[in-house]
Scaffold this motif. Structure first.
Motif, PDB file in Angstrom:
ATOM      1  N   GLY A   1       0.817  -1.215   0.000  1.00  0.00           N
ATOM      2  CA  GLY A   1       0.000   0.000   0.000  1.00  0.00           C
ATOM      3  C   GLY A   1       0.847   1.261   0.000  1.00  0.00           C
ATOM      4  O   GLY A   1       1.937   1.295   0.573  1.00  0.00           O
ATOM      5  N   LYS A   2       0.324   2.325  -0.662  1.00  0.00           N
ATOM      6  CA  LYS A   2       1.072   3.579  -0.803  1.00  0.00           C
ATOM      7  C   LYS A   2       0.175   4.789  -0.555  1.00  0.00           C
ATOM      8  O   LYS A   2      -1.028   4.746  -0.793  1.00  0.00           O
ATOM      9  N   PHE A   3       0.823   5.876  -0.109  1.00  0.00           N
ATOM     10  CA  PHE A   3       0.174   7.173   0.046  1.00  0.00           C
ATOM     11  C   PHE A   3       0.900   8.202  -0.807  1.00  0.00           C
ATOM     12  O   PHE A   3       2.131   8.254  -0.807  1.00  0.00           O
ATOM     13  N   ASN A   4       0.135   9.028  -1.519  1.00  0.00           N
ATOM     14  CA  ASN A   4       0.641  10.208  -2.222  1.00  0.00           C
ATOM     15  C   ASN A   4      -0.210  11.374  -1.724  1.00  0.00           C
ATOM     16  O   ASN A   4      -1.413  11.408  -2.003  1.00  0.00           O
ATOM     17  N   ILE A   5       0.395  12.284  -0.985  1.00  0.00           N
ATOM     18  CA  ILE A   5      -0.366  13.393  -0.424  1.00  0.00           C
ATOM     19  C   ILE A   5       0.337  14.699  -0.757  1.00  0.00           C
ATOM     20  O   ILE A   5       1.503  14.891  -0.428  1.00  0.00           O
ATOM     21  N   GLY A   6      -0.404  15.611  -1.400  1.00  0.00           N
ATOM     22  CA  GLY A   6       0.131  16.900  -1.799  1.00  0.00           C
ATOM     23  C   GLY A   6       0.337  17.846  -0.635  1.00  0.00           C
ATOM     24  O   GLY A   6       0.017  17.543   0.521  1.00  0.00           O
TER      25      GLY A   6
END
Length: 180
Positions: free
Chosen positions: A46-51
């Motif tokens: 699982g991955k997170f991409n948060i601006g």
């Protein structure tokens, strides 16, 4: 002001540690306003991409399971007790607002009349465009695509395609409006 600075420092440390522990799984800008009681959990790959400058309030629970990816655009705000469960992909645009208790699930359990509910899952991507407002206690289900500049009313359960610029609300709300 001191509280905000403390929260920013806390998040810089928290995100840095997550990036060290889970390289390539937390593509998260260091400047965030994430409550210490909010959870960002990964399992499997699982991955997170948060601006930049996203706010995640207390009690929020975001989980990227298996190969799931949660992507959140710049300047998006999540009020208290929101939940995201991604087994595949949940993508949220920039400058969105989420009311308290919003739930987003890109998965549900397989079931049949003969065998009942299974632990196996059906999954489909969710996409929420830019500048959307998802009001309190709304539920977004797998396979939903919401265009830019949409409003999803409080307590609505949404599935399918919502075109850009759409206001979704309960039928009972429409009936109240027509009585005026």
């Amino acid at each position: 002001m001191i509280k905000l600075i403390s929260l920013l420092i806390y998040n810089i440390i928290r995100i840095s540690i997550l990036k060290l522990i889970h390289p390539n799984r937390f593509n998260v800008h260091l400047i965030q306003r994430i409550s210490p009681s909010a959870s960002l959990i990964t399992s499997g790959k699982g991955k997170f991409n948060i601006g930049y400058n996203t706010e995640i309030s207390k009690g929020c629970d975001f989980e990227a399971h298996g190969d799931g990816v949660i992507s959140i655009g710049t300047g998006t705000y999540f009020n208290r007790y929101c939940m995201i469960s991604a087994q595949r992909s949940v993508t949220i645009g920039a400058h969105c607002m989420f009311g308290p208790g919003v739930k987003i699930f890109d998965n549900n359990h397989k079931f049949s009349k003969e065998k009942g509910v299974s632990s196996q899952l059906k999954c489909d991507d969710i996409h929420i465009g830019n500048r959307c407002w998802i009001a309190s206690d709304a539920i977004i289900l797998k396979g939903t695509h919401i265009g830019d500049n949409c409003v999803i009313g409080a307590g609505c359960i949404v599935s399918g395609n919502i075109p850009t610029g759409t206001l979704v609300k309960h039928k009972s709300d429409l009936e109240l409006i027509s009585m005026k």
